[in-house]
Design an enzyme around this catalytic site. Sequence first.
Site, PDB file in Angstrom:
ATOM      1  N   HIS A  97       3.650  -3.946   9.628  1.00 57.57           N
ATOM      2  CA  HIS A  97       4.687  -2.921   9.451  1.00 57.57           C
ATOM      3  C   HIS A  97       5.280  -2.556  10.814  1.00 57.57           C
ATOM      4  O   HIS A  97       4.560  -2.514  11.825  1.00 57.57           O
ATOM      5  CB  HIS A  97       4.097  -1.679   8.772  1.00 57.57           C
ATOM      6  N   GLU A 169      12.466  -5.177   6.571  1.00 58.26           N
ATOM      7  CA  GLU A 169      12.712  -3.775   6.878  1.00 58.26           C
ATOM      8  C   GLU A 169      13.383  -3.672   8.252  1.00 58.26           C
ATOM      9  O   GLU A 169      12.693  -3.683   9.282  1.00 58.26           O
ATOM     10  CB  GLU A 169      11.397  -2.995   6.896  1.00 58.26           C
TER      11      GLU A 169
HETATM   12  C1  PEP Z   1       8.772   1.976   5.373  1.00 62.25           C
HETATM   13  O1  PEP Z   1       8.423   2.482   6.437  1.00 62.25           O
HETATM   14  O2  PEP Z   1       8.154   1.013   4.878  1.00 62.25           O
HETATM   15  C2  PEP Z   1       9.947   2.536   4.721  1.00 62.25           C
HETATM   16  C3  PEP Z   1      10.702   1.751   4.030  1.00 62.25           C
HETATM   17  O3  PEP Z   1      10.149   3.874   4.938  1.00 62.25           O
HETATM   18  P1  PEP Z   1      11.408   4.747   4.448  1.00 62.25           P
HETATM   19  O4  PEP Z   1      11.679   4.399   3.007  1.00 62.25           O
HETATM   20  O5  PEP Z   1      10.966   6.171   4.621  1.00 62.25           O
HETATM   21  O6  PEP Z   1      12.531   4.368   5.319  1.00 62.25           O
END
Ligand code: PEP
Length: 260
Positions: A97, A169
């Site tokens: 992550h 992400e």
């Molecule tokens: C995450 O950190 O995996 C994430 C997607 O957080 P958020 O939805 O709060 O941006």
Amino acid sequence: MKDKIYLFANWKMYLDFDESNILANGLAGEAKKFGHEIKMAIFPSTLSLYTAGQVLRDVGVGVGPQNVFWVDKGGYTGEISASMYKTAGCDYALVGHSERRQQFHETNHEVRQKMDACLSVGLTPVLCVGETLKEREAGTTAEVVEIQLRSALDNISWPKNVALIIAYEPVWAISKGAGAGEEGRHCDDIEAEKMHRLIKKIVKNLLPNMEPAVLFGGSVRPNTTAYYLNQPSIDGVLVGAASTKLDSWLEIVKNAGALV
Ligand code: PEP
């Protein structure tokens, strides 16, 4: 319409033991409304993983930690191994992550060790990749993500019964408003789709026999769930903040359910 949608919830360090158990119980109480096409997994804090997992697994919701250590057992104060999570009943684990890469300086090499450790015990890793704002502005997004994928997957021996799940992400879009009327940058659906396609293409070269599921993460909210999931290469979402309140998570589930 999609055959299957992955809805994965990263509770990060937002909820304490009691709050996690209350949310897990609330969610379990609603679980019979979730269709079989929704594949749900929750990543609570390690402290509440066992108790939350007991109620969630009973209703078909997967659980896993937000991080693992790669050595099975030994003198590693404060760490918990992939094999320990597996024997405690976990199904999945988040690996790499961005908050671990950035705040705890986790390297691509360590991410690979965590991937190997998960696979060796039958825990399904959810490999998180994504570029920082600086990398995006330097025009190196594709290169950064390709390096992350290559180091995590090149020459890996992937067990037949373990799914290949990747979360894209973009770091600059995490914990922001994302079109929900809040402050911050959001990743638009077309840009996300382009990256998901690229990720699938890179993975096809690395593991030609695998069909990866690629989830989008970056401030997904109830009102942006369908916006992302309507894109053909987005197989699900990994949600942080909006997954930590029962009403907002159920709304995400409802909006996703309308697309299967
Ligand atoms: C995450 O950190 O995996 C994430 C997607 O957080 P958020 O939805 O709060 O941006």
